[in-house]
Design a protein around this motif. Sequence first.
Motif: not given
Length: 507
Positions: A58-66
């Motif tokens: 919420x404090x950054x844009x983009x996506x993380x996949x783990x």
Amino acid sequence: MQDIILEMRGITKTFPGVRALDQVNLQVRRGEIHALCGENGAGKSTLMKVLSGVYPHGSYDGEILFQNEPVEFGGISDSEEKGIIIIHQELALVPLLSIAENIFLGNEMAERGVIDWPAAYARTGELLKKVGLKEKPSTLIDKLGVGKQQLVEIAKALSKEVKLLILDEPTAALQENDSEKLLDLLLEFKAQGISSILISHKLNEVSRVADSITVLRDGTTVSTLDCQAGQISEEHIIRDMVGRDMAHRYPHRTPNIGETLLEVSGWNVWHPEAAERQIIHDIDLRVAAGEVVGIAGLMGSGRTELAMSLFGRSYGKNIGGTVRLRGQEIDVSTVGSAVKHGLAYVTEDRKELGLVLDESILRNTTLANLGGVSEHGVIDDSRERRVAEDYRKALRIRTPSVFQKVVNLSGGNQQKVVLSKWLFAQPDVLILDEPTRGIDVGAKFEIYSIINQLADEGKGVIMISSEMPELLGMCDRIYVMNEGSFAGELAGHEASQEKIMSMIVKA
């Protein structure tokens, strides 16, 4: 298809007035060591703080996949639960607690609120064996050196069933032997299927262990290099990091060495707490005008203790000996008198001892010479701002404003602020203790250029460094220190790593 354990897509992170990350992409394979390189301020640590939840979703844009699943971390505990563990450059250990207490702090082995100490000590013993430490679980952290503390941090990560280990400049404060052990440990983890992300400015270490390298510059992804497809040269990495070729790591200087400027004779220092323990033994040292003099030695050889004792007796007790400047004996019994007589000391620990982190660049720049921006004891705000702006431009401190808090700057820019502070104090002799620790090759070159400029102006420079190539590349003369004494002295053109180590071993 490659087995990808982590994928970060289009990560963008903005602070007030600064876009720290701009559409950054990163992929890490399962069981690989992935190096993250870039200049200070390129966004490496910021990206890892996004990944580990220090900067929450919420404090950054983009996506993380783990492990092929989208993740949204609200804090470090969320990322640790998934097996992502970050070890920061500043170690997060409690000095007066034991190894076992530190490893399980916040993650205690307890039942119904009661800690099972036998189980905790037994498990700690197993973890210490994995990282190659022979200390007892009950050993206090403050009894360990920095290298062993780093291994305790890794043992702590293993206690949480780590799948992806993030190490931010893990060898910055380590000697070569400790660095080698840590890198060997990463290779062991790789063999066990554990992935690692290694942030490091030491490109020889990156080249040795990395399977892939991602280079960031100004908050964007510049390149991802596959080391398994062929040897990647350090020059290639540097070119991607700084956007230009750096044919010479050390700027050229033609020495113009004058008369003896500083002379230290019969300098002896005892431990500040253990009165019977002598730390510095009969040191004789001289520095000429326009000369860069290096002090080489292993960690614990007494280099920093010597520097601090000379600078206002900041370290030690029962200090004896004489200090002369231009042939006249001077009083260096306090920091104030040392500064008054033309000495300055850039500490190896810029965050603890060199800067007031919560203050602005402006305030830090003028701190050592408030008289230079004052009239009748009152600070002239406009003069202070002009001074800070002049040093910001001269030293190329990357910041939108001199009113920026120093805590928000990268390590290289923080180091330049420390240098600004002491340059404004107009010293005759500048003692630099690990002046390029934890900063990138581009910023190093700029600091080397500043050192050369000081020498060209007729200043005397004492340079303490654990990086022998740095001393060999910069110094006109090198003292070799071992166990509190000078084991020998070499002219710069005669010195080599082999000769320096030979002096240390034979001392």
